[in-house]
Each structure stands twice: as C-alpha cells, then as structure tokens.
Scaffold this motif. Structure first.
Motif, PDB file in Angstrom:
ATOM      1  N   PRO A  13       0.822  -1.214   0.000  1.00 27.02           N
ATOM      2  CA  PRO A  13       0.000   0.000   0.000  1.00 27.02           C
ATOM      3  C   PRO A  13       0.854   1.261   0.000  1.00 27.02           C
ATOM      4  O   PRO A  13       1.997   1.244   0.445  1.00 27.02           O
ATOM      5  CB  PRO A  13      -0.805  -0.124   1.295  1.00 27.02           C
ATOM      6  CG  PRO A  13      -0.053  -1.083   2.142  1.00 27.02           C
ATOM      7  CD  PRO A  13       0.723  -1.971   1.226  1.00 27.02           C
ATOM      8  N   GLU A  14       0.268   2.324  -0.498  1.00 25.76           N
ATOM      9  CA  GLU A  14       0.919   3.635  -0.474  1.00 25.76           C
ATOM     10  C   GLU A  14      -0.135   4.676  -0.119  1.00 25.76           C
ATOM     11  O   GLU A  14      -1.283   4.559  -0.528  1.00 25.76           O
ATOM     12  CB  GLU A  14       1.532   3.967  -1.838  1.00 25.76           C
ATOM     13  CG  GLU A  14       2.688   3.046  -2.187  1.00 25.76           C
ATOM     14  CD  GLU A  14       3.494   3.549  -3.360  1.00 25.76           C
ATOM     15  OE1 GLU A  14       3.917   4.717  -3.334  1.00 25.76           O
ATOM     16  OE2 GLU A  14       3.704   2.767  -4.291  1.00 25.76           O
ATOM     17  N   GLY A  15       0.285   5.666   0.669  1.00 24.04           N
ATOM     18  CA  GLY A  15      -0.628   6.734   1.031  1.00 24.04           C
ATOM     19  C   GLY A  15      -0.990   6.696   2.501  1.00 24.04           C
ATOM     20  O   GLY A  15      -0.260   6.156   3.333  1.00 24.04           O
ATOM     21  N   ARG A  20      -6.821   1.268  13.100  1.00 27.10           N
ATOM     22  CA  ARG A  20      -6.089   0.083  13.563  1.00 27.10           C
ATOM     23  C   ARG A  20      -6.186  -1.075  12.576  1.00 27.10           C
ATOM     24  O   ARG A  20      -5.215  -1.776  12.335  1.00 27.10           O
ATOM     25  CB  ARG A  20      -6.620  -0.327  14.932  1.00 27.10           C
ATOM     26  CG  ARG A  20      -5.859  -1.459  15.534  1.00 27.10           C
ATOM     27  CD  ARG A  20      -6.329  -1.765  16.916  1.00 27.10           C
ATOM     28  NE  ARG A  20      -5.541  -2.873  17.432  1.00 27.10           N
ATOM     29  CZ  ARG A  20      -5.732  -3.400  18.596  1.00 27.10           C
ATOM     30  NH1 ARG A  20      -6.648  -2.945  19.397  1.00 27.10           N
ATOM     31  NH2 ARG A  20      -4.991  -4.406  18.993  1.00 27.10           N
ATOM     32  N   HIS A  21      -7.377  -1.279  11.991  1.00 24.66           N
ATOM     33  CA  HIS A  21      -7.547  -2.363  11.022  1.00 24.66           C
ATOM     34  C   HIS A  21      -6.616  -2.161   9.820  1.00 24.66           C
ATOM     35  O   HIS A  21      -5.967  -3.104   9.359  1.00 24.66           O
ATOM     36  CB  HIS A  21      -9.008  -2.449  10.575  1.00 24.66           C
ATOM     37  CG  HIS A  21      -9.261  -3.531   9.575  1.00 24.66           C
ATOM     38  ND1 HIS A  21      -9.265  -4.867   9.906  1.00 24.66           N
ATOM     39  CD2 HIS A  21      -9.480  -3.464   8.254  1.00 24.66           C
ATOM     40  CE1 HIS A  21      -9.491  -5.582   8.821  1.00 24.66           C
ATOM     41  NE2 HIS A  21      -9.626  -4.753   7.797  1.00 24.66           N
ATOM     42  N   ALA A  22      -6.551  -0.930   9.322  1.00 25.00           N
ATOM     43  CA  ALA A  22      -5.666  -0.629   8.187  1.00 25.00           C
ATOM     44  C   ALA A  22      -4.207  -0.834   8.581  1.00 25.00           C
ATOM     45  O   ALA A  22      -3.416  -1.385   7.805  1.00 25.00           O
ATOM     46  CB  ALA A  22      -5.890   0.800   7.702  1.00 25.00           C
ATOM     47  N   PHE A  23      -3.850  -0.415   9.785  1.00 24.47           N
ATOM     48  CA  PHE A  23      -2.477  -0.600  10.256  1.00 24.47           C
ATOM     49  C   PHE A  23      -2.123  -2.088  10.287  1.00 24.47           C
ATOM     50  O   PHE A  23      -1.081  -2.499   9.766  1.00 24.47           O
ATOM     51  CB  PHE A  23      -2.288   0.032  11.632  1.00 24.47           C
ATOM     52  CG  PHE A  23      -0.980  -0.314  12.282  1.00 24.47           C
ATOM     53  CD1 PHE A  23       0.213   0.175  11.770  1.00 24.47           C
ATOM     54  CD2 PHE A  23      -0.935  -1.146  13.394  1.00 24.47           C
ATOM     55  CE1 PHE A  23       1.434  -0.162  12.346  1.00 24.47           C
ATOM     56  CE2 PHE A  23       0.271  -1.477  13.977  1.00 24.47           C
ATOM     57  CZ  PHE A  23       1.459  -0.986  13.462  1.00 24.47           C
ATOM     58  N   HIS A  26      -1.608  -3.427   6.847  1.00 27.89           N
ATOM     59  CA  HIS A  26      -0.340  -2.967   6.275  1.00 27.89           C
ATOM     60  C   HIS A  26       0.847  -3.750   6.853  1.00 27.89           C
ATOM     61  O   HIS A  26       1.800  -4.053   6.134  1.00 27.89           O
ATOM     62  CB  HIS A  26      -0.162  -1.477   6.502  1.00 27.89           C
ATOM     63  CG  HIS A  26      -1.049  -0.619   5.659  1.00 27.89           C
ATOM     64  ND1 HIS A  26      -2.299  -0.990   5.232  1.00 27.89           N
ATOM     65  CD2 HIS A  26      -0.866   0.629   5.172  1.00 27.89           C
ATOM     66  CE1 HIS A  26      -2.830  -0.029   4.512  1.00 27.89           C
ATOM     67  NE2 HIS A  26      -1.982   0.978   4.458  1.00 27.89           N
ATOM     68  N   VAL A  27       0.796  -4.071   8.144  1.00 30.29           N
ATOM     69  CA  VAL A  27       1.857  -4.891   8.747  1.00 30.29           C
ATOM     70  C   VAL A  27       1.876  -6.265   8.081  1.00 30.29           C
ATOM     71  O   VAL A  27       2.938  -6.766   7.693  1.00 30.29           O
ATOM     72  CB  VAL A  27       1.670  -5.017  10.279  1.00 30.29           C
ATOM     73  CG1 VAL A  27       2.652  -6.043  10.860  1.00 30.29           C
ATOM     74  CG2 VAL A  27       1.843  -3.669  10.964  1.00 30.29           C
ATOM     75  N   PHE A 124       8.132   1.979   3.452  1.00 30.46           N
ATOM     76  CA  PHE A 124       8.062   2.369   4.859  1.00 30.46           C
ATOM     77  C   PHE A 124       6.616   2.569   5.285  1.00 30.46           C
ATOM     78  O   PHE A 124       5.721   2.799   4.454  1.00 30.46           O
ATOM     79  CB  PHE A 124       8.857   3.652   5.122  1.00 30.46           C
ATOM     80  CG  PHE A 124       8.151   4.899   4.636  1.00 30.46           C
ATOM     81  CD1 PHE A 124       7.424   5.682   5.522  1.00 30.46           C
ATOM     82  CD2 PHE A 124       8.206   5.276   3.312  1.00 30.46           C
ATOM     83  CE1 PHE A 124       6.759   6.823   5.072  1.00 30.46           C
ATOM     84  CE2 PHE A 124       7.554   6.409   2.854  1.00 30.46           C
ATOM     85  CZ  PHE A 124       6.825   7.190   3.740  1.00 30.46           C
ATOM     86  N   LEU A 125       6.385   2.480   6.575  1.00 27.42           N
ATOM     87  CA  LEU A 125       5.123   2.848   7.201  1.00 27.42           C
ATOM     88  C   LEU A 125       5.478   3.649   8.436  1.00 27.42           C
ATOM     89  O   LEU A 125       6.285   3.195   9.251  1.00 27.42           O
ATOM     90  CB  LEU A 125       4.315   1.611   7.590  1.00 27.42           C
ATOM     91  CG  LEU A 125       2.942   1.879   8.211  1.00 27.42           C
ATOM     92  CD1 LEU A 125       2.003   0.730   7.883  1.00 27.42           C
ATOM     93  CD2 LEU A 125       2.998   2.079   9.700  1.00 27.42           C
ATOM     94  N   ASN A 126       4.908   4.829   8.562  1.00 26.67           N
ATOM     95  CA  ASN A 126       5.171   5.691   9.712  1.00 26.67           C
ATOM     96  C   ASN A 126       3.825   6.020  10.355  1.00 26.67           C
ATOM     97  O   ASN A 126       3.037   6.782   9.796  1.00 26.67           O
ATOM     98  CB  ASN A 126       5.897   6.955   9.279  1.00 26.67           C
ATOM     99  CG  ASN A 126       6.350   7.796  10.445  1.00 26.67           C
ATOM    100  OD1 ASN A 126       6.221   7.408  11.596  1.00 26.67           O
ATOM    101  ND2 ASN A 126       6.880   8.960  10.150  1.00 26.67           N
TER     102      ASN A 126
END
Length: 169
Positions: A13-15, A20-23, A26-27, A124-126
């Motif tokens: 994913p990008e953007g 929490r579900h999206a996080f 993404h993990v 990356f994910l921040n």
C-alpha cells in the motif's frame, strides 16, 4: 502465463493509513512482501508493540519465509514487556532466529521518542498517531530517508533489550 512455482508479486500500500484495522493489514502486507521482494533488512519500531499483530500465525509464517542467512531484523522499542504476554508465537520464532535479530531499547529522560514504524530498503510505514492508528506509508525515498534518520537517532541512544533467552540460577 506465470510459472506455478513463482511467488506472486505483493503490491504494498501507499498513502494514508487510517485506523487500527488498516495498520494491521499494512503490517501483514509488509511482512508478506519481505521474502517476495528479498528485503535484506527490516526495522520494526514502536514504543511498546502492544497493538501490533506480531503474535498471529500469519505474521510468524511470513517472517519464517523471509528469514535466512544475510538477513537482519531490528526491533526498536522503549520497552519489550508485552511480548511474552501478547506475542508468544513471535517470541518462540525469535529464539530460533536470534542470530539475525537485534532488539534495542531506547527509553529514558532526554532520549528521542521511538516512532511507530516499519522501515525497509524499498518501503516504509510511519504511524504518526498511534492512538487512532493513523499514519502514512509508501515507497518515496524522502519519506524512507526521513524515517531512517529518526530510527538511527533512537538506535544511537539505545541499549540491548529483549534477550532471546533468560539465564537464571
């Protein structure tokens, strides 16, 4: 027609990350992509990892597929006390692969705040707002570089943490 032995490419994913579900999704996507994209290094960073899905079977299976000689996983936290309670599968996997895993704790007055993030050589994910699970992810070099600088600052001050085994008398 793709070869049946070929691992399918995993689109990361990008953007914005919103919730929490999206996080968690993404993990999962990031760690599933790790072996597929042959990442040599992964940095997982969070003040406490208390709301990460690291104890799930799919996460440990993805890490197992990724792990091999020449790979490196860095865990950076303020504290690691949640792992034994919430991430038992991960703790077991970590014992087997301790030679490629470095755990560092950065906690104390005057030390930088540990970001909630995933850093890889190409993605990356921040997570900027931990409470609401909001952040940003992507491939952009500027975002990866800025996050890596924050992580490196914490790592400069960090001490070893979360030993693979505990020795006792």
């Amino acid at each position: 027609m793709p070869n049946e032995n070929e691992i399918p490419n995993i689109d990361l994913p990008e953007g914005p990350v919103d919730g929490r579900h999206a996080f968690h999704a993404h993990v999962h996507a990031a760690l599933a992509a790790a072996a597929n994209q042959n990442w040599r290094e992964i940095v997982l960073s969070d003040p406490a990892f208390d709301d990460w899905p690291l104890g799930e079977r799919a996460i440990v299976d993805a890490l197992q597929a990724w792990a091999s000689a020449g790979r490196r996983l860095v865990l950076l936290a303020q504290r690691f006390d949640v792992f034994d309670r919430e991430h038992a599968r991960f703790v077991h996997w970590r014992r087997m692969w301790s030679h490629i895993i470095e755990c560092r704790a950065c906690e104390g007055p005057g030390l930088p705040q540990v970001p909630s993030a995933i850093w890889t050589p190409s993605w990356f994910l921040n997570r900027i707002d931990i409470e609401h699970g909001r952040g940003v992810c992507g491939r952009e070099p500027e975002g990866r570089r800025a996050l890596r600088e924050r992580l490196d600052e914490c790592l400069r001050h960090a001490k070893p943490g979360f030993p693979a085994t505990t020795l006792g008398l």
